[in-house]
Motif scaffolding. Structure first.
Motif, PDB file in Angstrom:
ATOM      1  N   ARG A 268      -5.418 -11.714  -6.536  1.00 18.82           N
ATOM      2  CA  ARG A 268      -4.699 -10.894  -7.487  1.00 18.82           C
ATOM      3  C   ARG A 268      -5.442 -10.531  -8.569  1.00 18.82           C
ATOM      4  O   ARG A 268      -5.725  -9.450  -9.072  1.00 18.82           O
ATOM      5  CB  ARG A 268      -3.473 -11.441  -7.879  1.00 18.82           C
ATOM      6  CG  ARG A 268      -2.700 -10.540  -8.923  1.00 18.82           C
ATOM      7  CD  ARG A 268      -1.568 -11.078  -9.242  1.00 18.82           C
ATOM      8  NE  ARG A 268      -1.525 -12.376 -10.027  1.00 18.82           N
ATOM      9  CZ  ARG A 268      -2.309 -12.646 -11.194  1.00 18.82           C
ATOM     10  NH1 ARG A 268      -2.571 -11.861 -11.822  1.00 18.82           N
ATOM     11  NH2 ARG A 268      -2.456 -14.223 -11.847  1.00 18.82           N
ATOM     12  N   MET A 269      -6.317 -11.817  -8.859  1.00 20.59           N
ATOM     13  CA  MET A 269      -7.138 -11.534 -10.096  1.00 20.59           C
ATOM     14  C   MET A 269      -8.333 -10.820  -9.798  1.00 20.59           C
ATOM     15  O   MET A 269      -8.902  -9.817 -10.824  1.00 20.59           O
ATOM     16  CB  MET A 269      -7.620 -12.836 -10.654  1.00 20.59           C
ATOM     17  CG  MET A 269      -8.228 -13.077 -12.067  1.00 20.59           C
ATOM     18  SD  MET A 269      -8.789 -14.620 -12.583  1.00 20.59           S
ATOM     19  CE  MET A 269      -7.633 -15.926 -12.056  1.00 20.59           C
ATOM     20  N   CYS A 270      -8.879 -10.879  -8.561  1.00 20.01           N
ATOM     21  CA  CYS A 270     -10.049  -9.903  -7.998  1.00 20.01           C
ATOM     22  C   CYS A 270      -9.600  -8.540  -8.142  1.00 20.01           C
ATOM     23  O   CYS A 270     -10.411  -7.664  -8.534  1.00 20.01           O
ATOM     24  CB  CYS A 270     -10.328 -10.245  -6.659  1.00 20.01           C
ATOM     25  SG  CYS A 270     -10.965 -12.187  -6.443  1.00 20.01           S
TER      26      CYS A 270
ATOM     27  N   ASP B 214      -8.540 -11.065   8.352  1.00 24.78           N
ATOM     28  CA  ASP B 214      -8.605  -9.589   9.152  1.00 24.78           C
ATOM     29  C   ASP B 214      -9.307  -8.535   8.767  1.00 24.78           C
ATOM     30  O   ASP B 214      -9.174  -8.197   7.593  1.00 24.78           O
ATOM     31  CB  ASP B 214      -7.187  -9.238   9.169  1.00 24.78           C
ATOM     32  CG  ASP B 214      -6.670  -7.734   9.895  1.00 24.78           C
ATOM     33  OD1 ASP B 214      -7.567  -7.192  10.062  1.00 24.78           O
ATOM     34  OD2 ASP B 214      -5.585  -7.833  10.006  1.00 24.78           O
ATOM     35  N   LEU B 215     -10.344  -8.285   9.362  1.00 30.50           N
ATOM     36  CA  LEU B 215     -11.523  -7.175   9.088  1.00 30.50           C
ATOM     37  C   LEU B 215     -10.808  -5.916   8.374  1.00 30.50           C
ATOM     38  O   LEU B 215     -11.249  -5.143   7.593  1.00 30.50           O
ATOM     39  CB  LEU B 215     -12.534  -6.953  10.035  1.00 30.50           C
ATOM     40  CG  LEU B 215     -13.537  -6.299   9.918  1.00 30.50           C
ATOM     41  CD1 LEU B 215     -14.509  -7.010   8.599  1.00 30.50           C
ATOM     42  CD2 LEU B 215     -14.634  -6.108  10.903  1.00 30.50           C
ATOM     43  N   GLU B 216      -9.831  -5.638   9.509  1.00 30.10           N
ATOM     44  CA  GLU B 216      -9.203  -3.923   8.788  1.00 30.10           C
ATOM     45  C   GLU B 216      -8.501  -4.332   7.642  1.00 30.10           C
ATOM     46  O   GLU B 216      -8.673  -3.411   6.786  1.00 30.10           O
ATOM     47  CB  GLU B 216      -8.213  -3.685  10.222  1.00 30.10           C
ATOM     48  CG  GLU B 216      -8.943  -3.211  11.371  1.00 30.10           C
ATOM     49  CD  GLU B 216      -9.865  -2.346  11.156  1.00 30.10           C
ATOM     50  OE1 GLU B 216      -9.724  -1.144  10.388  1.00 30.10           O
ATOM     51  OE2 GLU B 216     -11.030  -2.525  11.759  1.00 30.10           O
ATOM     52  N   LYS B 217      -7.815  -5.457   7.197  1.00 30.12           N
ATOM     53  CA  LYS B 217      -7.317  -5.489   6.086  1.00 30.12           C
ATOM     54  C   LYS B 217      -8.250  -5.717   5.037  1.00 30.12           C
ATOM     55  O   LYS B 217      -8.320  -4.947   3.945  1.00 30.12           O
ATOM     56  CB  LYS B 217      -6.382  -6.900   6.063  1.00 30.12           C
ATOM     57  CG  LYS B 217      -5.829  -7.187   4.746  1.00 30.12           C
ATOM     58  CD  LYS B 217      -4.944  -8.459   4.928  1.00 30.12           C
ATOM     59  CE  LYS B 217      -4.410  -8.812   3.596  1.00 30.12           C
ATOM     60  NZ  LYS B 217      -3.889 -10.189   3.273  1.00 30.12           N
TER      61      LYS B 217
ATOM     62  N   SER C 181     -11.885 -11.569  -2.876  1.00 32.65           N
ATOM     63  CA  SER C 181     -10.845 -11.949  -1.748  1.00 32.65           C
ATOM     64  C   SER C 181      -9.885 -10.782  -1.707  1.00 32.65           C
ATOM     65  O   SER C 181      -9.320 -10.744  -2.660  1.00 32.65           O
ATOM     66  CB  SER C 181     -10.561 -13.382  -1.757  1.00 32.65           C
ATOM     67  OG  SER C 181      -9.663 -13.728  -0.604  1.00 32.65           O
ATOM     68  N   ALA C 182      -9.429 -10.361  -0.558  1.00 31.47           N
ATOM     69  CA  ALA C 182      -8.173  -9.388  -0.383  1.00 31.47           C
ATOM     70  C   ALA C 182      -7.236  -9.948  -0.939  1.00 31.47           C
ATOM     71  O   ALA C 182      -6.157  -9.519  -1.159  1.00 31.47           O
ATOM     72  CB  ALA C 182      -8.320  -9.069   1.077  1.00 31.47           C
TER      73      ALA C 182
END
Length: 152
Positions: free
Chosen positions: A42-44, A77-80, A38-39
């Motif tokens: 933090r762990m990702c 948000d696709l851009e994000k 996921s955007a």
């Protein structure tokens, strides 16, 4: 998902980033690793360099697909999502799961989460959390060895 279950169909994506793949393209030739991220996680982001090394190390032996699982409104948000993917060098196909279609099919509750399927599409290993890439690598090595032995 339970071990030995078949990989769900990769349908219902809000969008695909980098390129689209189907279950048929992932099953049959080589094992597949599907990882949820996921955007806003933090762990990702901390685990992504290791994931990318992993992807590059096994690029000829393993199909790798990322699934973006939103955890909040901001994650829709696709851009994000595209910006975060670019910042963290996520070059593999990214299934954008804004409606949690694949998340529900996998019964996934975590990010990051890793699902390893053998070349027949059966789930062989599940792991969640940012650490433990060594364990994941052991499982991938085992599945790759089985694939090699089966083709001899």
């Amino acid at each position: 998902m339970k071990l030995r279950q078949q990989m769900p169909e990769l349908t219902g994506a809000k969008a695909w980033i980098n390129r689209e793949v189907t279950k048929e393209q992932l099953v049959g030739g080589k094992p597949a690793l599907i990882h949820f991220w996921s955007a806003s996680c933090r762990m990702c982001k901390e685990a992504m360099p290791e994931m990318n090394e992993f992807r590059d190390k096994y690029k000829d032996q393993l199909n790798v697909v990322a699934v973006h699982m939103p955890r909040s409104e901001d994650d829709l948000d696709l851009e994000k999502i595209k910006e975060t993917a670019a910042e963290h060098d996520i070059s593999q196909p990214i299934y954008v799961d804004s409606d949690h279609t694949l998340t529900e099919a996998f019964e996934n509750e975590y990010v990051p989460a890793y699902y390893l399927f053998d070349k027949t599409g059966q789930l062989r290993h599940f792991q969640a959390g940012g650490s433990g890439m060594k364990m994941l690598e052991k499982r991938v090595s085992r599945v790759l060895l089985e694939t090699e032995q089966a083709s001899e």
